[in-house]
Structures are given as C-alpha cells and as structure tokens.
Design a protein around this motif. Structure first.
Motif, short mmCIF file in Angstrom:
data_model
loop_
_atom_site.label_atom_id
_atom_site.label_comp_id
_atom_site.label_asym_id
_atom_site.label_seq_id
_atom_site.Cartn_x
_atom_site.Cartn_y
_atom_site.Cartn_z
N ALA A 40 35.80 -18.55 17.00
CA ALA A 40 35.30 -19.72 17.71
C ALA A 40 33.83 -19.54 18.08
O ALA A 40 33.04 -20.49 17.99
CB ALA A 40 36.15 -19.98 18.95
N LEU A 41 33.45 -18.33 18.49
CA LEU A 41 32.05 -18.06 18.80
C LEU A 41 31.19 -18.23 17.56
O LEU A 41 30.12 -18.84 17.60
CB LEU A 41 31.89 -16.65 19.38
N GLU A 42 31.65 -17.70 16.43
CA GLU A 42 30.91 -17.85 15.18
C GLU A 42 30.77 -19.31 14.79
O GLU A 42 29.71 -19.73 14.29
CB GLU A 42 31.58 -17.07 14.06
N ALA A 73 22.04 -22.80 23.96
CA ALA A 73 22.28 -24.22 24.19
C ALA A 73 23.65 -24.62 23.66
O ALA A 73 24.37 -25.40 24.30
CB ALA A 73 21.18 -25.05 23.52
N ALA A 74 24.04 -24.10 22.51
CA ALA A 74 25.35 -24.41 21.95
C ALA A 74 26.47 -23.90 22.85
O ALA A 74 27.47 -24.58 23.08
CB ALA A 74 25.48 -23.82 20.55
N LEU A 75 26.30 -22.69 23.38
CA LEU A 75 27.31 -22.14 24.29
C LEU A 75 27.39 -22.94 25.58
O LEU A 75 28.48 -23.24 26.07
CB LEU A 75 27.00 -20.68 24.60
N ARG A 76 26.25 -23.30 26.15
CA ARG A 76 26.25 -24.11 27.38
C ARG A 76 26.94 -25.45 27.15
O ARG A 76 27.74 -25.89 27.99
CB ARG A 76 24.82 -24.33 27.89
N ALA A 88 25.65 -14.64 12.42
CA ALA A 88 24.58 -13.69 12.72
C ALA A 88 24.39 -13.57 14.24
O ALA A 88 24.23 -12.47 14.78
CB ALA A 88 23.28 -14.10 12.06
N GLU A 89 24.41 -14.69 14.94
CA GLU A 89 24.25 -14.68 16.41
C GLU A 89 25.48 -14.02 17.05
O GLU A 89 25.34 -13.20 17.96
CB GLU A 89 24.07 -16.09 16.96
N ALA A 90 26.68 -14.36 16.59
CA ALA A 90 27.89 -13.79 17.15
C ALA A 90 27.92 -12.27 16.95
O ALA A 90 28.39 -11.54 17.83
CB ALA A 90 29.13 -14.43 16.53
N ALA A 91 27.41 -11.80 15.83
CA ALA A 91 27.41 -10.36 15.54
C ALA A 91 26.56 -9.59 16.55
O ALA A 91 26.80 -8.40 16.77
CB ALA A 91 26.90 -10.11 14.13
N LYS A 92 25.60 -10.24 17.18
CA LYS A 92 24.79 -9.58 18.20
C LYS A 92 25.60 -9.24 19.44
O LYS A 92 25.24 -8.34 20.20
CB LYS A 92 23.62 -10.48 18.62
N LEU A 93 26.71 -9.97 19.65
CA LEU A 93 27.52 -9.79 20.84
C LEU A 93 28.82 -9.05 20.57
O LEU A 93 29.42 -8.49 21.47
CB LEU A 93 27.86 -11.15 21.47
#
Length: 123
Positions: free
Chosen positions: A109-111, A78-81, A117-122
């Motif tokens: 910027a993604l972090e 949702a944050a990315l969208r 933690a979410e950014a590290a998945k990508l």
C-alpha cells in the motif's frame, strides 16, 4: 514533569476538550504529547508503565528506531498526508483519548502511494 495540569493554564487557542484531555493524561504521557518533552529524556519503561503496557517489548528488543531527516520527497510526503487525511481511523486511542489520525499501511500500500523507490527508503 508535573503531577497535574490545570486546563486553564494552557494557551487559550487550545480547544477546551483537548485541555481537559491533557489534564487527565498521565504526567509522563502529557510531558511528551503536550509539554514538548524530548523523547530521549523519558525512559521507555516509564512510558510503557504510564500506558499500562508493562512488560511490552522495548525499542532495545525491537532494534533501533530509524531517524532519517527528509528521507521522503515532498511529493511522497504530500501523498502520505492526503492518504491519512482521507482514510485515517478516527477512533479514540488509548494514549490521550482523542482521535488516532492513524493510517496503517502494508508495504504494498505504501508503494502504491509513493512509489517503490520512495517506499524502499523506509522499508
């Protein structure tokens, strides 16, 4: 893949401008973007040639493309969208001549958007 497309053959719910753009696309590009071709069935070199990028590095030269279904949480998606919707580039792209709807993000910027933690998945 079809060699040409009659814009009238597309469903009426598709805007006329998109139907004209789809009809003007290279058949290889149109097969992916409009006709729903499985990307695994389209040779990378054919796609690069269709985009005028012969000689570009291919996926084999870059390494594998990561596919991880549901790798991000619903909150992160949702944050990315929301970021794409509010900050995207709307210039016409070189593939279909339509707005890019693209947002380039650095890792920082993604972090900031989804958390480290979410950014590290990508990354």
């Amino acid at each position: 893949m079809t060699a040409s497309l009659d814009p009238q053959s597309l469903p009426s719910a598709i805007p006329a401008g998109f139907a004209r753009a789809a009809a003007a696309m290279h058949p290889t590009v149109r097969s992916l973007l409009v006709e729903g071709a499985d990307p695994a069935t389209v040779p990378v070199d054919d796609l690069l040639a269709a985009l005028g990028r012969e000689g570009s590095p291919t996926a084999a030269e870059y390494g594998s493309v990561m596919v991880v279904p549901q790798s991000l949480s619903a909150r992160a998606c949702a944050a990315l969208r929301a970021a794409v919707d509010s900050q995207r580039r709307l210039e016409a792209d070189s593939v279909d001549g339509q707005a890019e709807h693209q947002l380039n993000l650095s890792r920082a910027a993604l972090e900031a958007l989804v958390g480290s933690a979410e950014a590290a998945k990508l990354w």
